[in-house]
Every structure is written in C-alpha cells, then in structure tokens.
Write an enzyme that holds these catalytic residues in place. Structure first.
Site, PDB file in Angstrom:
ATOM      1  CD1 TRP A  94      -1.020   0.797   3.439  1.00 18.89           C
ATOM      2  CD2 TRP A  94      -0.348  -1.328   3.225  1.00 18.89           C
ATOM      3  NE1 TRP A  94      -0.676   0.316   4.682  1.00 18.89           N
ATOM      4  CE2 TRP A  94      -0.280  -0.964   4.591  1.00 18.89           C
ATOM      5  CE3 TRP A  94       0.039  -2.614   2.862  1.00 18.89           C
ATOM      6  CZ2 TRP A  94       0.172  -1.833   5.588  1.00 18.89           C
ATOM      7  CZ3 TRP A  94       0.475  -3.491   3.850  1.00 18.89           C
ATOM      8  CH2 TRP A  94       0.528  -3.093   5.183  1.00 18.89           C
ATOM      9  CG  ASP A  95       0.517   4.311   2.986  1.00 18.55           C
ATOM     10  OD1 ASP A  95      -0.537   3.867   2.525  1.00 18.55           O
ATOM     11  OD2 ASP A  95       0.556   5.016   4.007  1.00 18.55           O
ATOM     12  CB  SER A 148       3.548   6.213   5.650  1.00 19.96           C
ATOM     13  OG  SER A 148       2.930   5.254   4.877  1.00 19.96           O
ATOM     14  NE  ARG A 172      -1.897   7.626   9.966  1.00 24.28           N
ATOM     15  CZ  ARG A 172      -2.995   7.627  10.718  1.00 24.28           C
ATOM     16  NH1 ARG A 172      -2.915   7.466  12.019  1.00 24.28           N
ATOM     17  NH2 ARG A 172      -4.187   7.802  10.161  1.00 24.28           N
ATOM     18  CG  ASP A 173       1.476   9.024   7.385  1.00 23.33           C
ATOM     19  OD1 ASP A 173       1.879   7.938   7.832  1.00 23.33           O
ATOM     20  OD2 ASP A 173       0.298   9.217   7.040  1.00 23.33           O
ATOM     21  CD  GLU A 179      -4.678   8.403   6.641  1.00 23.78           C
ATOM     22  OE1 GLU A 179      -4.392   7.604   7.544  1.00 23.78           O
ATOM     23  OE2 GLU A 179      -5.301   8.067   5.617  1.00 23.78           O
TER      24      GLU A 179
HETATM   25  C1  FRU Z   1      -2.444   5.677   4.669  1.00 23.72           C
HETATM   26  C2  FRU Z   1      -2.080   5.220   6.060  1.00 23.72           C
HETATM   27  C3  FRU Z   1      -0.956   6.058   6.623  1.00 23.72           C
HETATM   28  C4  FRU Z   1      -0.320   5.121   7.614  1.00 23.72           C
HETATM   29  C5  FRU Z   1      -0.514   3.762   6.980  1.00 23.72           C
HETATM   30  C6  FRU Z   1      -0.824   2.662   7.935  1.00 23.72           C
HETATM   31  O1  FRU Z   1      -2.886   4.655   3.848  1.00 23.72           O
HETATM   32  O2  FRU Z   1      -3.209   5.259   6.905  1.00 23.72           O
HETATM   33  O3  FRU Z   1      -1.387   7.260   7.198  1.00 23.72           O
HETATM   34  O4  FRU Z   1       1.022   5.448   7.784  1.00 23.72           O
HETATM   35  O5  FRU Z   1      -1.571   3.893   6.048  1.00 23.72           O
HETATM   36  O6  FRU Z   1      -1.035   1.443   7.282  1.00 23.72           O
END
Ligand code: FRU
Length: 499
Positions: free
Chosen positions: A74-75, A165, A256-257, A349
């Site tokens: 994913w990310d 992330s 996060r992120d 996010e």
């Molecule tokens: C976005 C997210 C990010 C996080 C990650 C967790 O898709 O929610 O904000 O870091 O996925 O899986």
C-alpha cells in the site's frame, strides 16, 4: 467548474505567508469543504461519478495486474532529496512500500498492525511499454533488520510493532548513505482470550506512534539491490498534547507519515510535515466560528452550537510541522500545525510540501468516511496553496481543497472499502495514499474495486497544477491512466564504491 446553488461561500483565504515560527494555523473550514458538495453534480444516475471529470481519476479496470504475489503493498515512496527529486541508484529504480504477507491467513484489512517497510527495485531507463503490465518490480524484502524498530519500545508491553509511512532521504549526490523517517508503532490490542473482558481487536491501551529515524546504506550489483545499517532507530517526536493530540486524549489519534523538506526561503533549515490531530480530549473539545469559516451574513451558514451538537467535534485532523534542531536531523522540535480541519475531517494523511517556483503546495490524502457530520467528500488527494511554508492556505479548486477524487457518487452513501455499498460507484475506493512526484505524476495503491481488494499499485496519473486550480492530464497514458506503479526518477546516484 460549475458550482451548485444552495451552498455557503468558501472562507476568504489570502494565501499570504506567515513567519514559519509564528503561532498561526491556517484552517480548512467547513465553509471551504462544503464546496466539494457544491461542485458535485446532484443529478447523476445512482452509482455514477458526481464529481468534475477534471478532478477525478479515471476508473481502474477490475482486472488490474497484481504487483507481487507474496506481499500486499500500500503506501509507497521513492528515494528522494530535500526538494522531492527522485533518484535511481547505479541504474536501479528503488522504492519503499508498506507491506504485509498475503499468506498469513489474515486479510488485507488487518494489514495495519502488521505493516513493515519493504522495498522493490527494477532496472532504470526502461520504457513502460517494455516492462510487464505490473511494472516488473522485484521484491527485495524488508528494509530494516528484524527487531530494530521494536527496540524503540524495549521494556514496554505491546502486542504488535508495526512500521507506518514515512520517507527515504538521500543527502549527497554520490553517496550511498540514506535515512529513513517513518512512524514506529506499538499496538496493545486484545486477542479476546487472555484479555477478556476487552473484546478481540480493541485497544488494551492506546497505540504509541513515534516518528523515528534510522540511517543506512544502499548497495547494488548487476543483479540486485540491498541495504545495510538501519540497525539504530532514533525516536524523534511523540505527540505533545499541546499542538498534537496524544493517545491519552484520543485513542484513535493520528500521528504519523513524516516527510522532510527544505525551503529556499529558509536556507540551512530542514522541516518536516506529518499527519496529526488537533490537541484536546476527543469529544470534549468544541469547535469555534473560525473552524466553520462562514462569511458574515451567509444565509447558508451553520451556527457554532449546531455544529458542536452534531457530533462533528470528533473529527480534528491537522497537518503538523517540525523543524530539525541538529544538522544530522537527529533532533527535532514541534512548531504549530500548518492547517487544521476541526469539525471537518479526522485524517489528513501522508502530507507533502511541494515548492514550485515560490508557490507552496501542501498536499494530503483523506477518506470519505473520516469527514465530520454534515460534511462530505471523496476518497482521494486534497491540496492547499500559499506563498510560504506557513500560509493562510487557499484550498484548491473553487476553495474546496479537492485535488483528485476516486470516481464517486456523493449523492449515495459510501459504505466502506471492506463493505462497499452496492449502489455506490464500484470505483469509489479504487485507490488511496496518493503520493505527488516530480512533473505532477501521482502514484497510489489499489484498495478496492467493487468487492475485489487490491494491495497492488494503481496506475500513475498526472495532475497539472495551476495555482488555485488543477486538472487531470487526460493526454497522459490512456485517457489519463498511465503505467501501473510508475515512479520515474528525475535524478540519479552513481556511487563509485559500488562500481
Ligand atoms: C495511509 C495510512 C498512513 C499510515 C498507513 C498505515 O494509507 O493510513 O497514514 O502510515 O496507512 O497502514
């Protein structure tokens, strides 16, 4: 873009820069975000796309190629410098993804507490038409040595350590030294057996989220790419409860992120944007007139009491800012958030700052299901523009903030990615976690198309930014959909040591 009648006017934002250290936070107001509905067509047939085509990612076909059969992805993010340039390394393209094994018996929706940063590589300089449909990415494994990210929580009780992330920074043009900035997570979640009466899947205590840095080295030979280092993980930031909501204030907090960047207007300083929530106890912290943002006399304005009584107070997203206080980026200090969305949305996010010729674009991703009561908008990417890092940001596109939506019928209930409303557009959850790249290219991952889950790369698209408005480039790829998982480098590293 035609605007429907019956909606309030967006808040007047100037775009003017404030001092980056000033205690000033721009507001994505309810009046602003109501423009999303105002530019949505109320009359489309059920399950069609109600949003403007120029702001909609074309529908991804259901028979999309699988990126990798061992892991869901994913990310995703590339190897970048402080200006967001993307690098190949000794002739290899290298990217980083949140990954989770497809073969544990657990489903895609259980990925978050198991996320680990993995990497993929492929030869640089190959035309997309010469690559396999799935992009031909080779899975290299995990980036960090086993246990290194968990060491940050040594001595504490938790059930899962996950890596969320972040970003991967390089610093010098001919060096293999790189730094990972990411979110080190510790969950303490009931298994429903030993922790009864706490139901299975509930928090025994709130998760911990620590923005963390680890340094490492990238290596390659003629056959593959690998990493060393990343063994010492340095905790950088935990929410302070003053600017940024803590787990004690809200067990569903976001923190996060991290995405680091420099600014030509602030030579010698490194900044970081990240996803946060506004501080205050969940459900007990009301919004005020500035969060609503209605112009005086607007006949479609809501009152503060109406909004606070509606349940909207549960949603309090912000985009945070921090500045490095040591040259090696091992110590940071919080600055006030850049933008808040109190009573508007709960999650902004994976923020990014893209500085383009003195114009500052702040981008983020959000979900239909995280909008506050009385608000609506699609899953997709959102953006704000100003004249400095800290500005009275103008939400793009008729003041709405919408940058790129999944095809969505905003007149019909959403359902969820794991349980879509059959009446809803089957592509409403097609992709998520958009990441803005050089030349306006945007990558994302496939979440769900109808009831089919993704965990693979979405087709890359191209967005043209024009200050306060933007549009999809339909001339890119096939009617706007480019190659799956294309994150083309615009710079390269040639490292003598590896030659
Ligand atoms: C976005 C997210 C990010 C996080 C990650 C967790 O898709 O929610 O904000 O870091 O996925 O899986």
């Amino acid at each position: 873009i035609p605007v429907e009648s019956g909606f309030p006017q967006p808040t007047l934002h100037t775009g003017v820069a404030h001092d980056v250290y000033e205690n000033y936070t721009s507001i994505w107001t309810r009046a602003d975000a109501k423009q999303i509905k105002a530019i949505s067509n109320p009359k489309v047939a059920v399950g069609q796309n109600s949003l403007p085509a120029s702001l909609t990612m074309p529908a991804i076909p259901t028979d999309f190629p699988v990126t990798n059969d061992q892991v869901w992805i994913w990310d995703t993010w590339p190897l970048t410098d402080a200006a967001g340039n993307q690098y190949s390394y000794n002739g290899w393209e290298v990217i980083f993804c949140l990954t989770f094994s497809r073969n544990t018996g657990l489903g895609f929706d259980e990925r978050h507490t198991h996320a680990k940063i993995g990497y993929f590589y492929r030869r640089a300089g190959v035309a997309a038409s010469q690559r396999p449909a799935n992009g031909g990415w080779i899975y290299g494994g995990l980036v960090f040595p086993e246990g290194a990210s968990a060491a940050v929580f040594a001595g504490q009780d938790y059930t899962q350590n996950a890596q969320w992330s972040g970003s991967m920074r390089m610093f010098k043009a001919n060096s293999n030294q790189i730094s990972a900035f990411y979110t080190d997570m510790a969950f303490d979640v009931s298994d429903g057996l030993y922790n009864t009466p706490i139901p299975k899947g509930s928090n025994i205590k709130p998760p911990q989220a620590i923005i963390t840095k680890a340094d490492g080295q990238i290596h390659s030979d003629n056959t593959h790419v690998w990493f060393t280092g990343f063994d010492k993980h340095v905790p950088l930031l935990k929410p302070d409860g003053v600017y940024y909501q803590t787990g004690e204030q809200n067990q569903y907090f976001s923190f996060r992120d991290p995405y680091t960047f420099t600014d030509p207007a602030h030579p010698g300083q490194t900044f970081m944007v990240f996803a946060g929530n506004s501080s205050g106890v969940r459900g007990e912290t009301p919004c005020d007139a500035s969060d609503l943002g209605y112009r005086p006399g607007d006949k479609y304005a809501e009152t503060v009491d109406e909004v606070n009584g509606s349940g909207a107070i549960f949603q309090r997203a912000n985009i945070g800012l921090a500045v490095a206080t040591k040259a090696d980026l091992s110590e940071w200090k919080f600055l006030p958030p850049l933008i808040s969305a109190n009573c508007v949305n709960d999650q902004l996010e994976r923020p990014q700052m893209s500085i383009q010729g003195g114009i500052y674009y702040l981008m983020t991703i959000s979900h239909r299901t995280t909008f506050a009561a009385g608000m609506d908008g699609p899953d997709g990417e959102y953006a704000y523009v100003g004249q400095g890092i800290r500005s009275d940001f103008i939400p793009l596109n008729s003041g709405s903030g919408l940058l790129m939506a999944n095809p969505t019928d905003l007149n019909t209930a959403a359902g969820a990615d794991y349980d879509p409303n059959p009446e809803q557009n089957p592509n409403a959850f097609q992709s998520y976690s958009h990441y803005y790249m050089p030349n306006g290219l945007v990558t994302s991952f496939i979440d769900a198309i109808g009831t089919k889950r993704g965990g693979s790369f979405a087709p890359t698209i191209q967005i043209k930014l024009h200050g306060v408005w933007s549009e999809l480039n339909t001339a890119y790829g096939t009617n706007g959909l480019g190659p799956y998982g294309d994150l083309p480098p615009n710079r390269f590293i040639l490292d003598r040591q590896a030659a």
